[in-house]
Design an enzyme around this catalytic site. Structure first.
Site, mmCIF file in Angstrom:
data_model
loop_
_atom_site.group_PDB
_atom_site.id
_atom_site.type_symbol
_atom_site.label_atom_id
_atom_site.label_comp_id
_atom_site.label_asym_id
_atom_site.label_seq_id
_atom_site.Cartn_x
_atom_site.Cartn_y
_atom_site.Cartn_z
ATOM 1 N N TYR A 153 0.917 -1.181 -0.159
ATOM 2 C CA TYR A 153 -0.016 -0.078 -0.032
ATOM 3 C C TYR A 153 0.804 1.289 -0.145
ATOM 4 O O TYR A 153 1.301 1.628 0.980
ATOM 5 C CB TYR A 153 -0.965 0.074 1.117
ATOM 6 C CG TYR A 153 -1.642 -1.074 1.215
ATOM 7 C CD1 TYR A 153 -2.026 -1.898 0.306
ATOM 8 C CD2 TYR A 153 -2.107 -1.495 2.613
ATOM 9 C CE1 TYR A 153 -3.050 -3.080 0.405
ATOM 10 C CE2 TYR A 153 -3.175 -2.684 2.721
ATOM 11 C CZ TYR A 153 -3.505 -3.503 1.718
ATOM 12 O OH TYR A 153 -4.437 -4.493 1.713
ATOM 13 N N HIS A 182 0.034 -12.110 1.258
ATOM 14 C CA HIS A 182 -0.631 -11.464 0.679
ATOM 15 C C HIS A 182 -0.754 -11.807 -0.667
ATOM 16 O O HIS A 182 0.179 -11.547 -1.403
ATOM 17 C CB HIS A 182 -0.099 -9.901 0.762
ATOM 18 C CG HIS A 182 -0.911 -8.788 0.461
ATOM 19 N ND1 HIS A 182 -0.496 -7.464 0.155
ATOM 20 C CD2 HIS A 182 -2.286 -8.598 0.098
ATOM 21 C CE1 HIS A 182 -1.351 -6.820 0.050
ATOM 22 N NE2 HIS A 182 -2.546 -7.530 -0.043
#
Length: 329
Positions: A56, A141
């Site tokens: 992110y 992830h």
């Protein structure tokens, strides 16, 4: 906010969680003050679970979240981050990172790495960016295209970190239910994070994942309850999974909105409350880029949703028969 333990890990999460992707300038920039105010607002409404990732904003989300939580008592909040993408610095910034969805300078490149060494390097770098000595939860992830390596190398590395106390709980986070079911059945994960596949519009997780999680005592954190916008504000041009919603899905969302509003319930409130009908669901993760957004999410979760609404959605076929629903308020 109510608390629930993730699996048998001893790590507790609030029913509403703060998704910090927007703090990494997801799609559009967010100022430092605005990012800090969003975290402050989350704290003020009782949220104590915060989720981030190196992906992110090339680490910006982790740095901002760590700075915003630094003055809070460490024992009072839970942080999750993720592994699988290492950030390698570039000699010089080459444009922006918008191709990956983040309005930040392209100062690093992401390298997929689900090796044991990659996990250790990623956690070490995340701890530095977050300013923490240990992290509460680490998820693998998006291992979709690296599933074998993630199971063979990355997962055992997370198990070791958990046994050493560097990590409190471990799991995997994905946008699909099928592979997460494999983690639930074949490993000793504490939790899985599922985005977009258990919502008022999409109940794929009911087929295998949620029953398996309930059977094995694995907690499920649900993200993407608005399916990237369609269930927040259904209208022409609204997005579903980050693309313009097809006409049939838009029609279904508008029908859901009409049904909820007949019962005096905003569609957002029903969308947030829906996942809690399943006993395996521990928390719902909501992304927010401003204090107003997170305050609205807290208010929507607190909004009464009467039992007759759920019964109407089931009897009219807007949700499949047998879908578990929350108790009516």
């Amino acid at each position: 906010m109510r608390y629930k333990e993730l699996g048998h890990s001893g790590v507790a999460v609030t029913d509403l969680a703060f998704g910090a992707a927007a703090l990494g300038n997801l799609f559009t920039p967010v100022g430092d003050d605005e990012a800090a105010a969003a975290v402050d607002a989350a704290w003020n409404v009782g949220i104590r679970y915060f989720d981030t990732a190196p992906h992110y904003g090339l680490g910006l989300s982790e740095r901002r979240l760590g700075a915003a939580l630094a003055r809070r008592p460490r024992g009072e909040y839970t942080v999750s981050t993720k592994v699988g993408r290492l950030l390698e610095p570039l000699a010089e910034a080459t444009g922006d990172d918008l191709a990956q969805g983040f309005a930040v300078p392209a100062t690093h490149r992401r390298v997929w790495d689900f090796s044991a060494d990659g996990v250790l390097r990623s956690v070490e770098a995340s701890l530095e960016r977050l300013g923490l000595d240990a992290v509460d939860i680490v998820y693998l992830h998006d291992p979709d295209d690296h599933l074998d390596q993630a199971l063979r190398e990355a997962y055992p590395a997370l198990e070791r970190l958990r046994s050493e106390g560097v990590v409190g709980a471990i799991g995997a986070g994905m946008n699909q239910a099928e592979a997460l079911t494999r983690f639930v059945r074949d490993t000793d994960v504490d939790a899985v994070l599922l985005a977009g596949r258990y919502t008022l519009l999409d109940q794929k997780a009911l087929t295998d994942l949620l029953p398996a999680a309930a059977e094995r005592g694995v907690s499920v954190v649900i993200g993407g309850v608005f399916n990237s916008g369609l269930l927040a504000d259904p209208r022409p041009g609204a997005t579903f999974d980050y693309a313009e919603a097809p006409a049939d899905l838009l029609e279904r969302a508008l029908e859901l909105k009409a049904a909820t509003e007949r019962h005096g319930v905003p569609l957002r409130a029903a969308a947030l409350r829906f996942p809690f009908g399943h006993p395996a669901v521990a928390s719902v993760l909501v992304g927010a880029r401003s204090a107003a957004h997170i305050r609205d999410a807290a208010a929507m979760l607190d909004h009464p949703v009467p039992g007759p609404l759920w019964r109407e959605l089931l009897t009219t076929g807007r949700m499949p028969a047998g879908t578990p629903t929350p108790h009516g308020d």
